[in-house]
Design a protein around this motif. Structure first.
Motif, mmCIF file in Angstrom:
data_model
loop_
_atom_site.group_PDB
_atom_site.id
_atom_site.type_symbol
_atom_site.label_atom_id
_atom_site.label_comp_id
_atom_site.label_asym_id
_atom_site.label_seq_id
_atom_site.Cartn_x
_atom_site.Cartn_y
_atom_site.Cartn_z
ATOM 1 N N ASN A 29 36.130 63.598 47.059
ATOM 2 C CA ASN A 29 36.590 64.166 48.334
ATOM 3 C C ASN A 29 37.594 63.227 49.032
ATOM 4 O O ASN A 29 37.494 62.957 50.222
ATOM 5 C CB ASN A 29 35.403 64.464 49.245
ATOM 6 C CG ASN A 29 35.776 65.404 50.376
ATOM 7 O OD1 ASN A 29 36.725 66.183 50.261
ATOM 8 N ND2 ASN A 29 35.038 65.315 51.468
ATOM 9 N N LYS A 30 38.517 62.703 48.221
ATOM 10 C CA LYS A 30 39.631 61.868 48.704
ATOM 11 C C LYS A 30 39.183 60.491 49.225
ATOM 12 O O LYS A 30 39.928 59.819 49.935
ATOM 13 C CB LYS A 30 40.450 62.587 49.791
ATOM 14 C CG LYS A 30 41.055 63.910 49.337
ATOM 15 C CD LYS A 30 41.833 64.589 50.453
ATOM 16 C CE LYS A 30 42.323 65.966 50.015
ATOM 17 N NZ LYS A 30 43.050 66.668 51.080
ATOM 18 N N ILE A 31 37.963 60.071 48.866
ATOM 19 C CA ILE A 31 37.454 58.759 49.288
ATOM 20 C C ILE A 31 36.951 58.015 48.055
ATOM 21 O O ILE A 31 36.288 58.595 47.187
ATOM 22 C CB ILE A 31 36.299 58.907 50.310
ATOM 23 C CG1 ILE A 31 36.809 59.578 51.600
ATOM 24 C CG2 ILE A 31 35.679 57.549 50.635
ATOM 25 C CD1 ILE A 31 35.702 59.955 52.558
ATOM 26 N N ILE A 32 37.284 56.718 47.976
ATOM 27 C CA ILE A 32 36.767 55.895 46.878
ATOM 28 C C ILE A 32 35.292 55.628 47.136
ATOM 29 O O ILE A 32 34.914 55.025 48.154
ATOM 30 C CB ILE A 32 37.547 54.571 46.766
ATOM 31 C CG1 ILE A 32 39.001 54.851 46.346
ATOM 32 C CG2 ILE A 32 36.876 53.629 45.763
ATOM 33 C CD1 ILE A 32 39.894 53.624 46.330
ATOM 34 N N THR A 33 34.451 56.105 46.202
ATOM 35 C CA THR A 33 32.996 55.986 46.396
ATOM 36 C C THR A 33 32.355 54.933 45.501
ATOM 37 O O THR A 33 31.290 54.399 45.829
ATOM 38 C CB THR A 33 32.320 57.345 46.133
ATOM 39 O OG1 THR A 33 32.663 57.788 44.815
ATOM 40 C CG2 THR A 33 32.766 58.380 47.155
ATOM 41 N N GLU A 34 32.947 54.653 44.350
ATOM 42 C CA GLU A 34 32.379 53.671 43.421
ATOM 43 C C GLU A 34 33.483 52.934 42.691
ATOM 44 O O GLU A 34 34.558 53.501 42.454
ATOM 45 C CB GLU A 34 31.502 54.364 42.364
ATOM 46 C CG GLU A 34 30.226 54.962 42.835
ATOM 47 C CD GLU A 34 29.459 55.582 41.664
ATOM 48 O OE1 GLU A 34 28.741 54.827 40.964
ATOM 49 O OE2 GLU A 34 29.626 56.793 41.444
ATOM 50 N N THR A 35 33.205 51.702 42.324
ATOM 51 C CA THR A 35 34.109 50.970 41.440
ATOM 52 C C THR A 35 33.289 50.233 40.391
ATOM 53 O O THR A 35 32.115 49.905 40.624
ATOM 54 C CB THR A 35 34.972 49.939 42.209
ATOM 55 O OG1 THR A 35 34.121 48.976 42.818
ATOM 56 C CG2 THR A 35 35.856 50.602 43.246
ATOM 57 N N TYR A 36 33.922 50.007 39.254
ATOM 58 C CA TYR A 36 33.247 49.269 38.187
ATOM 59 C C TYR A 36 34.295 48.435 37.452
ATOM 60 O O TYR A 36 35.409 48.918 37.188
ATOM 61 C CB TYR A 36 32.577 50.227 37.198
ATOM 62 C CG TYR A 36 32.011 49.524 35.974
ATOM 63 C CD1 TYR A 36 30.737 48.975 36.006
ATOM 64 C CD2 TYR A 36 32.779 49.382 34.817
ATOM 65 C CE1 TYR A 36 30.222 48.307 34.893
ATOM 66 C CE2 TYR A 36 32.268 48.714 33.698
ATOM 67 C CZ TYR A 36 31.002 48.181 33.745
ATOM 68 O OH TYR A 36 30.499 47.519 32.667
ATOM 69 N N THR A 37 33.935 47.203 37.119
ATOM 70 C CA THR A 37 34.826 46.389 36.295
ATOM 71 C C THR A 37 33.995 45.422 35.459
ATOM 72 O O THR A 37 32.929 44.972 35.897
ATOM 73 C CB THR A 37 35.855 45.614 37.149
ATOM 74 O OG1 THR A 37 36.746 44.909 36.272
ATOM 75 C CG2 THR A 37 35.175 44.609 38.052
ATOM 76 N N SER A 38 34.489 45.142 34.283
ATOM 77 C CA SER A 38 33.814 44.172 33.422
ATOM 78 C C SER A 38 34.787 43.682 32.367
ATOM 79 O O SER A 38 35.594 44.456 31.832
ATOM 80 C CB SER A 38 32.603 44.821 32.734
ATOM 81 O OG SER A 38 32.017 43.902 31.803
ATOM 82 N N PHE A 39 34.697 42.393 32.078
ATOM 83 C CA PHE A 39 35.364 41.886 30.880
ATOM 84 C C PHE A 39 34.575 42.360 29.660
ATOM 85 O O PHE A 39 33.374 42.675 29.758
ATOM 86 C CB PHE A 39 35.444 40.360 30.897
ATOM 87 C CG PHE A 39 36.424 39.825 31.897
ATOM 88 C CD1 PHE A 39 37.779 40.136 31.796
ATOM 89 C CD2 PHE A 39 35.998 38.999 32.947
ATOM 90 C CE1 PHE A 39 38.688 39.643 32.718
ATOM 91 C CE2 PHE A 39 36.894 38.507 33.874
ATOM 92 C CZ PHE A 39 38.250 38.833 33.757
ATOM 93 N N VAL A 40 35.232 42.384 28.517
ATOM 94 C CA VAL A 40 34.602 42.829 27.280
ATOM 95 C C VAL A 40 34.899 41.799 26.190
ATOM 96 O O VAL A 40 36.049 41.373 26.032
ATOM 97 C CB VAL A 40 35.142 44.215 26.843
ATOM 98 C CG1 VAL A 40 34.480 44.650 25.532
ATOM 99 C CG2 VAL A 40 34.925 45.249 27.930
ATOM 100 N N ASN A 41 33.876 41.421 25.465
ATOM 101 C CA ASN A 41 34.080 40.505 24.337
ATOM 102 C C ASN A 41 34.622 41.310 23.151
ATOM 103 O O ASN A 41 33.917 42.161 22.602
ATOM 104 C CB ASN A 41 32.751 39.844 23.959
ATOM 105 C CG ASN A 41 32.946 38.752 22.913
ATOM 106 O OD1 ASN A 41 33.904 38.760 22.146
ATOM 107 N ND2 ASN A 41 32.024 37.804 22.889
ATOM 108 N N PRO A 42 35.880 41.054 22.754
ATOM 109 C CA PRO A 42 36.463 41.861 21.676
ATOM 110 C C PRO A 42 36.042 41.399 20.291
ATOM 111 O O PRO A 42 36.375 42.051 19.298
ATOM 112 C CB PRO A 42 37.969 41.655 21.886
ATOM 113 C CG PRO A 42 38.076 40.280 22.454
ATOM 114 C CD PRO A 42 36.843 40.080 23.304
#
Length: 949
Positions: A29-42
């Motif tokens: 509904n035009k609002i940022i409600t969640e964020t997620y970030t993570s590094f990943v071991n390749p």
């Protein structure tokens, strides 16, 4: 609607590469409600160039979770979401692969790409690179190329695009939605959903004042524009009758405008020289080096003289970019400092302006290819149309096929209804022409003034005083404009205009209308149309055959030369015709006769259309058919002139690309000598013409430039003066020219392996010393690409960014921005980088010139001009090739020192400048820098020493 905005960082740019970071932002509904970030071991090493690009190192991912674990954490956040990414295909592919490998079902929701949305909503945006877009929209993006920051920036871009959609005029929204019918993809679905929301939210449409014929515009009728309302209220009495006093007033105003204002003696001399030439009705050739302030140097005296004498002054530039620069930078400044009101206008070639009648027809008839690209182009033009004041194609950043779309809707003389057009008072071309006719100074370009000559002076306002900026290009532009260039698609375009398929094209449209008119004996004309359609198919087949014959000629001829970018070129001579030329002549004759039959029938159809045009609203169709006929006449005659090769003063040649075969054919002819034409149309009939450039003299004389334009006699009888202004910079203190005298000679157009290896090694040594900040100018793309690869291998691990024209991008502006934003950049350029590139300051401190910029001797025009000089018992190398190369060389040299604070090195790797008799002309033509030649191994220590001085 709910969106999941996703970004991955990976170990490379291929689908097979490993993910090293995930960023996800959920919008509801035009609002940022969640964020997620993570590094990943390749589970593999991160390449050095990825670490350099992203800032993500092996240490940062060493203890990070594996991709399966990360997927488990963020996969639930995708539920019921529309997936959004910047360049979505890449991230979407990686997501599906990662989900499948982790044992999850793949994503089956809708997918949107912010690239598509940006193109639609911001049609003027020149770069769609994420960091550039963020800057342009004022979006905070602190860590480019890291997934969390990229995802957040992309989320904000999405919200701004949606907000912009809601702020569009309702009619524009509805028109865009119609274009995306039927809903064949997720983008079309999204636009229809947004349109439904816009219609629900719009209780009162506040944009109805912009609507005309069911389109939203941003212009009034051109005679009613407020910008034009005071056109006749100018009073020249505000100007001081003494030119000297007027100049003092201008200097005083400049002093008030700029705290750091400094008088420029060269600019002041230029102002007086030009005013004197106007007063004495003389022509003037004046060389003004970088830093003179050339634009104001000619605009100030021109405006004063024009206003005092009620004369229109015309300013012509070589490029549209310079036209825009004058109008956007210099004219507003002059409005601030000039003691009297004046009017300035820009006028470009007609094909740069949108024809509203053609655009209306294309949209209403849905004459749009059912492809995503054409739909986006039509959509972005509707958005642009609701905002533009000028209708100028330079305002729109088209995609890959956008220019083809533009060709269908560009303004042109042959299909113009003029005052009978319902769009006449909104017409962008007639608006520009009207404003030019009212203006005191008109800014146009060399191509336009040559088109005006061909049109018998019906296009530009009447003028007796002309400023030709970038005048070293004037003769070449004149030559190409007075010739012709027939391509394979020149005829195909007209044939498609007449008959694209059974439903599209002028003739099928006419056929459909005649079928439903009882008052006209339609069956008689329908039969003629059907016969014409058969003829057009036959002509298309014959044209394919003829184009293939031309292609075979160029491929089979032994003395063919290969130009840059794979273009193959063959000069033709009447007395040395290829063996197959008789067959070519026969096929051309068949096409000529068939075109005559088509033109005859079209003329009969045109007669009936004109007879009933008022009764049945045939006027638009009649005008378009008339325009198509004029184009066919012209093409028919140009093809015949090319095949016959009868004009001794013209050079004829074929160009093609081996990859695209007969569809790449270009048939070119240009006059060898245009001096008489230029004299008759300009120098003998205009009161005063000022020719200016930073590069017009060779070895401190104007002889070459005078000969090219045919003005030697004018100089003798004092109808013309020449002036070389003093340089604005202290080149001896600001620049050092280094020539490694023992450097290997270049063999062949592209250099041999020994030369390229030596060049690469030297550039590496110099780059390490200067920490990049280097522009390397080539005359061969092939050599540029070889050196680019070697430099990249050697220097990229050390943090240098190697940027190559035609390798990283073909767009000069984009490459220049990349270089300016790089800490240790090395920019390799050819062709267009020799002039018109402005990189001031410390970002550029070293210029390397690989080879003297001679034109290839087998270039058709060069070869023809040399033959012409030989016939006159003159030395073509010294009279033409050397002076032309010197002027190009001076342009290249001028890239380094752009301000009085700049300091830098120029390296000339072509030792012909010191080892040949003609080499001195290059060095003597430079603005007196310090010049030293030395052994190669002494060069880097000398550069180090010089920068420390």
């Amino acid at each position: 609607m709910k969106f999941a905005v996703l970004d991955f960082e990976t170990t490379g740019n291929q689908f097979e590469d490993r993910i090293i970071q995930v960023g996800l932002v959920v919008i509801d509904n035009k609002i940022i409600t969640e964020t997620y970030t993570s590094f990943v071991n390749p589970q593999i090493e991160i390449p050095a160039f990825i670490t350099e690009l992203t800032g993500i190192s092996n240490n940062m991912v060493e203890n990070a979770p594996l991709i399966n674990e990360v997927i488990t954490q963020f996969q639930p956040m995708l539920k019921d979401c529309i997936l959004v990414a910047h360049h979505a295909a890449f991230d979407y592919g990686l997501l599906q692969k990662a989900l499948a490998e982790a044992g999850y079902p793949t994503f089956h929701g809708k997918v949107l790409d912010t690239i598509d949305l940006l193109r639609l909503m911001y049609p003027e945006m020149t770069s769609l690179q994420l960091s550039m877009v963020s800057d342009s929209l004022g979006i905070h993006h602190d860590k480019p190329h890291q997934a969390d920051s990229d995802a957040l920036a992309t989320a904000n871009i999405l919200m701004q695009c949606i907000e912009r959609f809601f702020n569009l005029p309702l009619l524009t929204v509805q028109r865009i939605s119609q274009i995306f019918e039927p809903m064949t993809d997720d983008l079309a679905w999204f636009i229809h959903e947004l349109k439904a929301e816009v219609e629900l939210e719009t209780s009162l449409d506040t944009n109805t004042h912009k609507y005309f014929r069911q389109f939203a515009l941003n212009v009034n009728d051109w005679s009613d524009d407020s910008a034009d309302s005071n056109l006749n209220q100018f009073e020249p009495s505000n100007l001081n009758p003494s030119f000297e006093h007027f100049i003092n007033e201008i200097k005083h105003s400049l002093n008030e405008q700029f705290e750091t204002y400094k008088e420029r003696p060269a600019q002041e001399q230029m102002i007086h020289e030009i005013y004197q030439s106007f007063e004495n009705e003389q022509h003037l050739m004046i060389e003004a080096s970088t830093g003179t302030g050339k634009s104001l140097g000619y605009l100030i005296p021109s405006l004063y003289f024009g206003l005092m004498n009620h004369e229109t002054i015309l300013v012509s530039t070589n490029t549209i970019n310079l036209q825009a620069q004058l109008m956007e930078r210099d004219i507003p400044l002059l409005h601030k400092i000039f003691p009297a009101h004046f009017r300035a206008a820009v006028l470009k070639g007609r094909n740069h302006y949108l024809c509203l009648r053609k655009f209306e027809s294309k949209i209403n008839l849905k004459d749009i290819a059912d492809t995503r690209e054409d739909r986006i182009t039509a959509g972005q033009m509707l958005v642009w149309l609701s905002e533009t004041n000028h209708g100028d194609d330079e305002e729109v950043s088209f995609g890959s096929k956008g220019k083809e779309f533009w060709m269908d809707v560009a303004s042109d003389a042959d299909s113009c209804l003029n005052r009978a057009c319902p769009w006449f008072k909104k017409c962008f071309y007639h608006r520009a022409k009207y404003q030019a006719n009212q203006a005191d100074v008109v800014i146009t370009n060399h191509s336009m003034i040559m088109t005006d000559v061909i049109a018998e002076n019906r296009l530009l306002p009447s003028y007796d005083h002309l400023i030709i900026d970038e005048a070293h290009h004037f003769e070449q532009v004149a030559s190409h404009h007075l010739g012709s260039n027939l391509t394979y698609f020149s005829l195909i375009k007209i044939l498609n205009w007449l008959y694209k398929d059974s439903k599209n094209g002028l003739l099928p449209h006419l056929r459909f209308q005649l079928e439903h008119l009882e008052e006209i004996d339609g069956h008689l004309y329908i039969g003629k149309i059907d016969k014409t359609l058969e003829k057009l198919i036959q002509i298309k087949e014959e044209w394919d055959i003829l184009s293939s014959m031309f292609f075979d000629v160029i491929m089979n001829k032994r003395n063919t030369s290969t130009m840059e970018a794979g273009q193959i070129v063959l000069r033709l001579k009447e007395d040395q015709q290829p063996e197959s030329w008789s067959s070519i002549t026969t096929t051309e004759q068949n096409i000529y006769l068939e075109l005559n039959e088509v033109l005859k029938i079209c003329n009969e159809l045109l007669t009936i259309l004109k007879e009933y045009q008022d009764e049945y609203d045939f006027q638009s169709l009649a005008t378009d058919l008339s325009g198509a006929m004029k184009d066919l006449f012209q093409l028919r005659d140009d093809l015949r002139l090319f095949v016959q090769m009868n004009d001794y003063n013209e050079v004829y040649w074929i160009e093609a690309n081996a990859h695209f075969k007969h569809k790449s054919i270009q048939l070119k002819r240009v006059p060898i000598d245009v001096s008489e034409i230029l004299k008759q149309n300009f120098f003998e009939v205009k009161n005063s013409i000022i020719m200016t450039s930073a590069t017009m003299s060779v070895n401190e004389t104007f002889q070459y430039s005078l000969e090219q334009i045919g003005l030697e006699d004018d100089l003798k009888n004092e109808r013309l003066r020449t002036v070389q202004l003093p340089t604005a910079f202290n080149y001896r203190e600001q620049s050092l020219v280094c020539i490694p005298r023992d450097f290997p000679a270049i063999r062949g157009a592209d250099g041999d392996e020994h030369f390229i290896q030596s060049l690469t090694n030297s550039l590496i040594d110099v780059a390490i010393q200067t920490q990049g900040r280097m522009l390397v100018l080539f005359t061969s793309y092939r050599m540029l690409k070889q050196v680019h690869e070697s430099l990249k291998d050697a220097l990229k691990p050390q943090g240098f960014q190697i940027i190559g024209q035609g390798v990283d991008s073909g767009n000069r502006s984009k490459l220049t921005r990349m270089f300016q934003n790089s800490d240790k950049g090395i920019l390799l350029g050819a062709s267009s980088f020799w002039e018109g590139v402005d990189i001031p300051g410390k970002v550029l401190s070293c210029l390397a010139i690989v080879r003297l910029p001679f034109q290839p001797p087998n270039d058709p025009v060069v070869e023809a001009k040399c033959d012409y000089l030989k016939e006159k018992k003159q030395n073509p190398f010294m009279k033409y090739s050397v002076p032309q190369a010197v002027i190009r060389f001076k342009q290249g040299f001028g890239r380094l020192i752009r301000t009085e604070k700049d300091k830098g090195i120029v390296i000339i790797y072509d030792t012909r400048v010191i080892h040949t008799q003609y080499g001195k002309h290059f060095l003597y033509s430079l603005p007196k820098p310090k010049i030293e030649h030395m052994k190669s191994e002494q060069m880097v220590p000398r550069i180090q020493e010089w920068f420390l001085d």
